[in-house]
Scaffold this motif. Structure first.
Motif, PDB file in Angstrom:
ATOM      1  N   TYR A   1       0.801  -1.231   0.000  1.00  0.00           N
ATOM      2  CA  TYR A   1       0.000   0.000   0.000  1.00  0.00           C
ATOM      3  C   TYR A   1       0.824   1.267   0.000  1.00  0.00           C
ATOM      4  O   TYR A   1       0.345   2.295   0.452  1.00  0.00           O
ATOM      5  CB  TYR A   1      -0.921   0.060   1.229  1.00  0.00           C
ATOM      6  CG  TYR A   1      -1.838  -1.111   1.398  1.00  0.00           C
ATOM      7  CD1 TYR A   1      -2.733  -1.437   0.384  1.00  0.00           C
ATOM      8  CD2 TYR A   1      -1.832  -1.877   2.541  1.00  0.00           C
ATOM      9  CE1 TYR A   1      -3.580  -2.512   0.525  1.00  0.00           C
ATOM     10  CE2 TYR A   1      -2.681  -2.949   2.695  1.00  0.00           C
ATOM     11  CZ  TYR A   1      -3.557  -3.262   1.687  1.00  0.00           C
ATOM     12  OH  TYR A   1      -4.402  -4.322   1.832  1.00  0.00           O
ATOM     13  N   SER A   2       2.082   1.229  -0.431  1.00  0.00           N
ATOM     14  CA  SER A   2       2.760   2.518  -0.394  1.00  0.00           C
ATOM     15  C   SER A   2       2.852   3.174  -1.763  1.00  0.00           C
ATOM     16  O   SER A   2       3.560   4.150  -1.913  1.00  0.00           O
ATOM     17  CB  SER A   2       4.112   2.431   0.304  1.00  0.00           C
ATOM     18  OG  SER A   2       4.847   1.338  -0.141  1.00  0.00           O
TER      19      SER A   2
ATOM     20  N   PHE B   1       0.259   4.804  -4.974  1.00  0.00           N
ATOM     21  CA  PHE B   1      -1.118   5.269  -5.138  1.00  0.00           C
ATOM     22  C   PHE B   1      -1.765   4.533  -6.311  1.00  0.00           C
ATOM     23  O   PHE B   1      -1.301   4.648  -7.441  1.00  0.00           O
ATOM     24  CB  PHE B   1      -1.140   6.779  -5.372  1.00  0.00           C
ATOM     25  CG  PHE B   1      -0.478   7.535  -4.256  1.00  0.00           C
ATOM     26  CD1 PHE B   1      -0.996   7.481  -2.976  1.00  0.00           C
ATOM     27  CD2 PHE B   1       0.673   8.253  -4.473  1.00  0.00           C
ATOM     28  CE1 PHE B   1      -0.374   8.151  -1.937  1.00  0.00           C
ATOM     29  CE2 PHE B   1       1.298   8.931  -3.440  1.00  0.00           C
ATOM     30  CZ  PHE B   1       0.765   8.878  -2.170  1.00  0.00           C
TER      31      PHE B   1
ATOM     32  N   ASN C   1       2.857   8.684 -10.130  1.00  0.00           N
ATOM     33  CA  ASN C   1       3.191   8.322  -8.756  1.00  0.00           C
ATOM     34  C   ASN C   1       4.519   8.937  -8.336  1.00  0.00           C
ATOM     35  O   ASN C   1       4.672   9.396  -7.208  1.00  0.00           O
ATOM     36  CB  ASN C   1       3.304   6.792  -8.650  1.00  0.00           C
ATOM     37  CG  ASN C   1       2.129   6.165  -7.924  1.00  0.00           C
ATOM     38  OD1 ASN C   1       1.873   6.480  -6.777  1.00  0.00           O
ATOM     39  ND2 ASN C   1       1.407   5.300  -8.595  1.00  0.00           N
TER      40      ASN C   1
ATOM     41  N   GLU D   1      -0.932   3.565   5.283  1.00  0.00           N
ATOM     42  CA  GLU D   1       0.379   3.629   4.623  1.00  0.00           C
ATOM     43  C   GLU D   1       0.396   4.695   3.539  1.00  0.00           C
ATOM     44  O   GLU D   1       1.382   5.407   3.369  1.00  0.00           O
ATOM     45  CB  GLU D   1       0.729   2.272   3.999  1.00  0.00           C
ATOM     46  CG  GLU D   1       1.120   1.197   4.991  1.00  0.00           C
ATOM     47  CD  GLU D   1      -0.068   0.389   5.471  1.00  0.00           C
ATOM     48  OE1 GLU D   1      -1.215   0.894   5.375  1.00  0.00           O
ATOM     49  OE2 GLU D   1       0.136  -0.734   5.956  1.00  0.00           O
ATOM     50  N   GLN D   2      -0.725   4.775   2.793  1.00  0.00           N
ATOM     51  CA  GLN D   2      -0.779   5.760   1.706  1.00  0.00           C
ATOM     52  C   GLN D   2      -0.706   7.186   2.237  1.00  0.00           C
ATOM     53  O   GLN D   2      -0.021   8.033   1.662  1.00  0.00           O
ATOM     54  CB  GLN D   2      -2.094   5.611   0.954  1.00  0.00           C
ATOM     55  CG  GLN D   2      -2.028   4.683  -0.214  1.00  0.00           C
ATOM     56  CD  GLN D   2      -3.326   4.708  -0.981  1.00  0.00           C
ATOM     57  OE1 GLN D   2      -3.991   5.728  -1.089  1.00  0.00           O
ATOM     58  NE2 GLN D   2      -3.694   3.577  -1.508  1.00  0.00           N
TER      59      GLN D   2
ATOM     60  N   LYS E   1       2.756   7.785   3.464  1.00  0.00           N
ATOM     61  CA  LYS E   1       3.660   7.901   2.316  1.00  0.00           C
ATOM     62  C   LYS E   1       3.544   9.294   1.687  1.00  0.00           C
ATOM     63  O   LYS E   1       4.541   9.930   1.381  1.00  0.00           O
ATOM     64  CB  LYS E   1       3.311   6.827   1.284  1.00  0.00           C
ATOM     65  CG  LYS E   1       4.146   6.863   0.029  1.00  0.00           C
ATOM     66  CD  LYS E   1       5.459   6.163   0.232  1.00  0.00           C
ATOM     67  CE  LYS E   1       6.304   6.229  -1.024  1.00  0.00           C
ATOM     68  NZ  LYS E   1       7.431   5.305  -0.980  1.00  0.00           N
TER      69      LYS E   1
ATOM     70  N   VAL F   1      -4.817  12.546  -3.203  1.00  0.00           N
ATOM     71  CA  VAL F   1      -4.836  11.142  -2.763  1.00  0.00           C
ATOM     72  C   VAL F   1      -6.269  10.689  -2.469  1.00  0.00           C
ATOM     73  O   VAL F   1      -6.741   9.693  -3.000  1.00  0.00           O
ATOM     74  CB  VAL F   1      -3.937  10.942  -1.517  1.00  0.00           C
ATOM     75  CG1 VAL F   1      -3.997   9.491  -1.056  1.00  0.00           C
ATOM     76  CG2 VAL F   1      -2.504  11.336  -1.841  1.00  0.00           C
TER      77      VAL F   1
ATOM     78  N   GLN G   1      -9.493   8.838  -5.238  1.00  0.00           N
ATOM     79  CA  GLN G   1      -9.870   7.481  -4.849  1.00  0.00           C
ATOM     80  C   GLN G   1     -11.302   7.430  -4.335  1.00  0.00           C
ATOM     81  O   GLN G   1     -11.890   6.357  -4.261  1.00  0.00           O
ATOM     82  CB  GLN G   1      -8.903   6.941  -3.799  1.00  0.00           C
ATOM     83  CG  GLN G   1      -7.504   6.795  -4.362  1.00  0.00           C
ATOM     84  CD  GLN G   1      -6.600   5.987  -3.465  1.00  0.00           C
ATOM     85  OE1 GLN G   1      -6.792   4.795  -3.297  1.00  0.00           O
ATOM     86  NE2 GLN G   1      -5.605   6.634  -2.878  1.00  0.00           N
TER      87      GLN G   1
END
Lengths: 269, 271
Positions: free
Chosen positions: A87-88, A90, A98, B166-167, B170, B185, B189
């Protein structure tokens, strides 16, 4: 490497507690610039907690963390890059987008998007970074179209484009096939050398820890109370400096023979 | 072969899927013909010819009072109310859902309010809306919005707050601010989920539209159905219901296709 490497990150008397459960106790560490530190230990020994406090995702209950001599802000920031096991990346952005994301955030605070020449420059820089991790031919794929190994390559490129002071890896190759994992070991070694990175890696794989690291930290509890196991936290019980052969990238060998007893001792997790 | 393993190909699916519909139509025709054999003036189960005659008047002959083609005026009025209601609800679901889902302080402040509003049966608010906003368009649109928006808000909120931590971490290590995380982000989504939420909200939206039109209106599909009910005009009601069903299916399919076109990454490896 220079004769006296500077200390990049230091932890002073760091404790992490959740309620009355003590996860880490009295952790004192100095990490030198340019080192590759592997952290191993049984499950629940606080490996990931240690990584999270360095990352800024969590604040230690007590103690101080200094990066370049200044206390860390208790928040994640671009000076510390991270690659998680999953999950790191997108999922809604292509490989190139990305990677450009980090540059866009910095240069366009309001829209987080670049246009015209600025965008072309950023994309060129990102493409170069992707070339370095071996994704030069996959710029327009989406993460869902890629294998786990390729996604981790992307996550690394994403992090490196910000030129972080430290790169934190949280079991980055844990979900990959053995063959792919060997490729990734070669890649991370090469990047570590080429970009003079400082890396802290949490791993379950002891062989990986000793193959890649210039220093291996084993976290575990020093003391154990069978009636209240949660009252003692873990700390670094082994701190092994290794010397890696400066061979051409690809062949990664460790100069120090690992004493079998140590591997067995730490291997019970 | 076990039934769980029996895969049906495309032509087979069309054939099987149309079978029960066809059977129902046949059953209706049989019953209608039977009733008409006993009583040629039967109004309860009109024959297709009767429906066509009744609808022809509404479709092609201007109304004597208003000069409008009734069927099309009804459709336009209803779709307009539905469109405005859905539009407002969707937009507010996106904005409120994003902010609540991503920012813990805002969620702590307004989360309970949203939950509280969501558990109120919207129809119970209808009298308040009519009293406060009058019997015009505003009250009808407001009912649709109040009826569907809370569920959509909660859906988007849950989806955004369930994005992998995590996203979010990150993105911060890449230098993103809360605002940048929201627009780059979380928002992209949330979009496929929003399309999905609109699809699911279509059903309730129609319910609230028809309810509002049934109670106080002078034009609209729901108004017409409840008006001609007084004359047992099943020959108008049944085609109107079929038309509503057709509109709903078209909207549903259109939303699915748009979502797949616009967000291929969210629909598996099919891009």
């Amino acid at each position: 490497m220079s004769a006296r490497p500077e200390t990049l990150l230091s932890l002073r008397d760091v404790w992490v507690e959740y309620g009355d459960k003590i996860v880490l106790e009295k952790v004192d560490l100095d990490i030198e610039a340019g080192s590759f530190v592997s952290i191993i230990g049984p499950s629940g020994a606080g490996k990931s907690s240690l990584l999270r406090i360095v990352l800024g995702q969590e604040v230690p209950t007590r103690g101080t963390i200094l990066l370049d001599g200044t206390p860390l802000t208790p928040e994640c920031g671009p000076d510390r890059g991270v690659v998680f096991q999953r999950y790191s990346v997108f999922p809604h952005l292509s490989v190139l987008r990305n990677t450009v994301f980090g540059l866009e955030c910095e240069k366009a605070p309001l829209t987080a998007r670049l246009f015209g020449k600025a965008r072309r420059d950023a994309e060129a820089e990102a493409a170069e970074m992707l070339q370095a991790v071996g994704l030069g031919d996959s710029l327009h794929l989406f993460p869902a179209q890629m294998s786990g190994g390729m996604q981790q390559r992307l996550a690394i490129a994403q992090a490196l484009i910000k030129r972080p002071r430290i790169l934190l890896l949280d079991e980055p190759f844990g979900a990959l096939d053995p063959g792919i994992r060997a490729d990734m070991h070669a890649l991370i070694t090469k990047l570590w050398r080429d970009y003079a990175l400082t890396i802290i890696m949490v791993t379950h794989d002891i062989r990986e820890a000793f193959t890649l690291g210039t220093r291996v930290l084993a976290l575990d509890k020093r003391r154990h109370d069978p009636h209240a196991p949660h009252r003692f936290g873990a700390t670094a019980v082994y701190d092994l400096p290794l010397r890696r052969n400066d061979e051409p990238a690809g062949e990664t060998a460790v100069a120090v023979e690992i004493p079998l007893s140590i591997e067995e001792t730490i291997g019970h997790g | 072969m076990r039934w769980v393993n029996r895969q049906i190909d495309r032509s087979g699916r069309i054939l099987l899927g149309s079978l029960p519909i066809l059977l129902l139509v046949l059953l209706y025709l049989f019953l209608a013909a039977q009733r008409h054999a006993a009583n040629p003036m039967d109004k309860i189960l009109p024959l297709p010819t009767g429906m066509a005659e009744a609808m022809a008047a509404l479709l092609f002959q201007p109304d004597q009072l208003t000069g409008q083609l009734v069927f099309w005026a009804d459709t336009l009025a209803s779709l307009q109310r539905l469109g405005i209601g859905l539009g407002i609800a969707t937009l507010s679901a996106l904005v409120v859902g994003l902010v609540l889902g991503l920012l813990p302080p805002i969620r702590a402040t307004f989360g309970p309010l949203v939950t509280g509003i969501a558990v109120i049966p919207p129809i119970a608010l209808l009298p308040i809306l009519f009293i406060a906003l009058g019997l015009g368009e505003t009250a009808k649109v407001a009912l649709i919005v109040i009826g569907i928006a809370p569920v959509m808000v909660r859906d988007i909120m849950a989806h955004v707050s369930a994005l992998p931590r995590e996203q979010i971490v990150k993105a911060q290590t890449l230098g993103a601010s809360s605002w940048q995380i929201m627009i780059r982000v979380a928002l992209p989504q949330a979009m496929p989920r929003l399309f999905h939420a609109v699809k699911l909200a279509l059903g309730p939206a129609w319910v609230f539209l028809i309810s509002a039109e049934a109670i106080a209106s002078d034009v609209g599909l729901g108004y017409r159905i409840f008006l001609v009910r007084r004359y047992l005009s099943m020959d108008v009601i049944i085609p109107y219901v079929a038309w509503i069903a057709l509109l709903a299916i078209v909207m549903d399919v259109a939303l699915s296709v748009m979502s797949r076109r616009m967000f291929p990454w969210a629909h598996g490896a099919s891009h």
